[in-house]
Motif scaffolding. Structure first.
Motif, PDB file in Angstrom:
ATOM      1  N   TRP A   6      12.940  25.129 -67.899  1.00  0.00           N
ATOM      2  CA  TRP A   6      12.315  24.040 -67.154  1.00  0.00           C
ATOM      3  C   TRP A   6      10.795  24.241 -67.105  1.00  0.00           C
ATOM      4  O   TRP A   6      10.016  23.291 -67.255  1.00  0.00           O
ATOM      5  N   ARG A   9       9.350  23.329 -70.410  1.00  0.00           N
ATOM      6  CA  ARG A   9       9.339  21.870 -70.579  1.00  0.00           C
ATOM      7  C   ARG A   9       8.142  21.249 -69.858  1.00  0.00           C
ATOM      8  O   ARG A   9       7.474  20.356 -70.393  1.00  0.00           O
ATOM      9  N   GLU A  13       5.160  19.186 -71.799  1.00  0.00           N
ATOM     10  CA  GLU A  13       4.976  17.754 -71.565  1.00  0.00           C
ATOM     11  C   GLU A  13       3.682  17.442 -70.822  1.00  0.00           C
ATOM     12  O   GLU A  13       3.090  16.383 -71.015  1.00  0.00           O
TER      13      GLU A  13
END
Length: 233
Positions: A6, A9, A13
């Protein structure tokens, strides 16, 4: 996904350029909070109006209202703290000895919110070191009600909610010689504001008029957004 996945990510992003991504954070919750690019204000259009549609023309009553004076507009103002300030009559331009049948009476209707940035998914290292752009926008109804019908005051506050780290105020003067009755945009970008910001205090005031009937100044599209972009002050 695992906690580290997580976190990766979020790094990929958001592209925060080496900003500290501390392991102590719940990165799954941070990702799902969508802290970037969304409006952090609640109920940004209490009148149910859109800036993409012209504001409604004021209704002209066939006969004067016989009820008590009205100073607050209608709307669903949940999420906002509101206040009404009735202003004294302005008699400065009335010649001595003139007979007065009616005078307009004005009021300021203020609405405010405080955004908790950490509760919205942002974290201390990001706010203190990276200092992402904080973008403010608001739209108010152009009218010939008065020379001053809108004010905006935004403050970036520290942990105690009382220390002001940066602020921006707008108090435009309206051109009463023309009338296009459109939405007028007010915007500002906070950047390079320094460490310590934890809250955003957003307050705007709109002027209303009562003379036989009630004429409000509408607003819509109020927003506070954080962008994963760093620019110099």
């Amino acid at each position: 996904m695992s906690a580290s996945e997580w976190k990766k990510r979020c790094e990929d992003e958001w592209g925060l350029g080496g900003t500290a991504m501390p392991d102590r954070l719940d990165w799954k919750s941070a990702y799902e909070a969508k802290p970037f690019g969304r409006n952090l204000l609640k109920n940004p259009a209490p009148h149910g109006l859109s800036k993409d549609t012209p504001p409604p023309e004021p209704e002209m009553p066939d006969s004067p209202s016989h009820g008590p004076p009205r100073f607050q507009p209608e709307g669903d103002f949940s999420g906002w703290t509101t206040n009404t300030e009735v202003l004294p009559y302005d008699t400065s331009s009335i010649p001595e000895g003139a007979v007065i049948c009616a005078l307009p009476q004005y009021s300021w209707f203020s609405l405010k919110q405080t955004v908790d940035l950490k509760a919205e998914g942002l974290w201390e290292e990001l706010l203190d070191d990276f200092q992402p752009e904080i973008v403010i926008q608001d739209w108010y109804e152009e009218s010939q009600l008065h020379q001053s019908i809108f004010q905006l005051h935004v403050k970036l506050l520290g942990t105690d909610k009382s220390s002001v780290i940066s602020e921006h105020s707008v108090n435009p003067t309206e051109d009463l010689s023309t009338y296009s009755h459109t939405w007028k945009q007010v915007s500002h970008v906070f950047s390079g504001y320094g460490p310590g910001v934890r809250y955003i205090h957003f307050l705007h005031k709109l002027k209303n008029q009562f003379m036989m009937s009630f004429y409000p100044t509408m607003f819509t599209g109020s927003s506070v957004m954080v962008r994963p972009i760093k620019t110099s002050s």
